[in-house]
Design a protein around this motif. Structure first.
Motif, short mmCIF file in Angstrom:
data_model
loop_
_atom_site.label_atom_id
_atom_site.label_comp_id
_atom_site.label_asym_id
_atom_site.label_seq_id
_atom_site.Cartn_x
_atom_site.Cartn_y
_atom_site.Cartn_z
N SER A 91 2.37 2.99 7.42
CA SER A 91 1.59 3.84 8.24
C SER A 91 0.82 2.42 8.86
CB SER A 91 0.71 4.69 8.12
OG SER A 91 -0.51 4.48 7.30
N GLU A 92 0.88 1.18 7.94
CA GLU A 92 -0.04 0.34 8.89
C GLU A 92 0.67 -0.76 9.56
OE1 GLU A 92 -3.22 -0.44 8.19
OE2 GLU A 92 -3.43 1.09 7.39
N PHE A 93 2.32 -0.71 9.14
CA PHE A 93 3.25 -1.34 9.91
C PHE A 93 3.73 -0.17 11.54
CE2 PHE A 93 3.96 -3.49 6.71
CZ PHE A 93 4.45 -4.06 6.42
N GLU A 94 3.41 1.39 11.32
CA GLU A 94 3.73 1.98 12.62
C GLU A 94 2.47 2.14 13.31
OE1 GLU A 94 5.94 5.92 10.56
OE2 GLU A 94 3.66 5.96 10.51
N GLY A 107 3.67 -7.75 7.63
CA GLY A 107 4.87 -8.44 6.79
C GLY A 107 3.97 -9.10 5.29
N ALA A 108 3.38 -10.75 6.51
CA ALA A 108 3.11 -12.08 5.20
C ALA A 108 1.78 -10.98 3.98
CB ALA A 108 2.37 -12.81 5.77
N LYS A 112 1.73 -11.11 0.59
CA LYS A 112 0.99 -11.88 -0.33
C LYS A 112 -0.05 -10.72 -1.26
CE LYS A 112 -3.28 -14.12 -0.25
NZ LYS A 112 -4.73 -14.50 1.16
N THR A 113 -0.32 -8.98 -0.54
CA THR A 113 -1.03 -8.81 -1.94
C THR A 113 -0.24 -7.53 -2.56
OG1 THR A 113 -1.08 -6.85 0.70
CG2 THR A 113 -2.96 -8.27 0.23
N ILE A 114 1.22 -6.76 -1.89
CA ILE A 114 2.04 -6.08 -2.78
C ILE A 114 2.78 -6.72 -3.72
CG2 ILE A 114 3.35 -4.10 -2.77
CD1 ILE A 114 0.28 -3.32 -1.68
N LEU A 115 3.59 -7.56 -2.73
CA LEU A 115 4.68 -8.28 -3.37
C LEU A 115 5.01 -9.16 -4.21
CD1 LEU A 115 7.63 -8.05 -1.11
CD2 LEU A 115 7.19 -6.29 -2.40
N SER A 116 3.68 -9.92 -4.63
CA SER A 116 3.34 -11.50 -4.98
C SER A 116 2.66 -11.60 -5.97
CB SER A 116 3.14 -12.26 -4.01
OG SER A 116 3.84 -13.04 -2.83
N PRO A 117 1.87 -10.68 -6.13
CA PRO A 117 1.27 -9.78 -7.53
C PRO A 117 2.09 -8.98 -8.53
CG PRO A 117 0.07 -9.25 -5.97
CD PRO A 117 1.09 -9.91 -4.62
N CYS A 118 2.99 -8.93 -8.00
CA CYS A 118 3.95 -8.14 -9.20
C CYS A 118 2.97 -6.98 -10.23
CB CYS A 118 4.32 -8.30 -9.87
SG CYS A 118 5.81 -8.10 -10.66
#
Length: 147
Positions: A91-94, A107-108, A112-118
């Motif tokens: 929804s943030e993207f929408e 997307g960046a 940084k906040t979702i994919l990188s910390p894993c």
């Protein structure tokens, strides 16, 4: 229509998730609405009661469902939580200022906040870091109801 079978699908999922929680809450016989059932009977009764569809006589629908026996142990309900959180994130993207889901700045931030910390951070912290608020079910409910 995108929502043609949504209610039926969700009620089936709910029946299965509640069944999963029930069978992993202790040994049988399992009490449901004041009556005792074995695991197969309970599945049939809950599916008919919650999903609204009767099992075919002398078949064992629960035997075709592998989740309860593969170590999920009362975790089937987590699928809907995953979908709820994904809807909140999307929804943030929408709703981005760029009016497109292809917002490179957002997307960046997601990277940084979702994919990188894993798995270095718990999910709730990652969601908060991206959303800058606590996650809610509002976007999910909007998506499944079409409102």
């Amino acid at each position: 229509s995108r929502f043609a079978m949504e209610g039926l699908s969700r009620s089936r999922y709910l029946a299965m998730a509640l069944y999963d929680l029930k069978i992993h809450s202790g040994p049988g016989p399992y009490l449901y609405k004041g009556k005792a059932f074995d695991a197969c009977q309970l599945y049939d009764v809950m599916m008919e009661d919650i999903f609204g569809v009767s099992n075919i006589a002398e078949t064992f629908g629960v035997a075709s469902w592998f989740h309860p026996m593969m170590g999920y142990d009362a975790g089937y309900y987590s699928y809907i939580w995953s979908e709820t959180f994904a809807s909140d994130l999307f929804s943030e993207f929408e709703n981005s200022e760029q009016e497109t889901v292809m917002d490179s700045t957002l997307g960046a931030k997601y990277k940084k906040t979702i994919l990188s910390p894993c798995a270095m951070l718990d999910g709730e912290t990652m969601l908060y870091n991206f959303l800058e608020r606590k996650a809610t079910s509002a976007a999910f409910l909007k998506r499944i109801t079409g409102d």
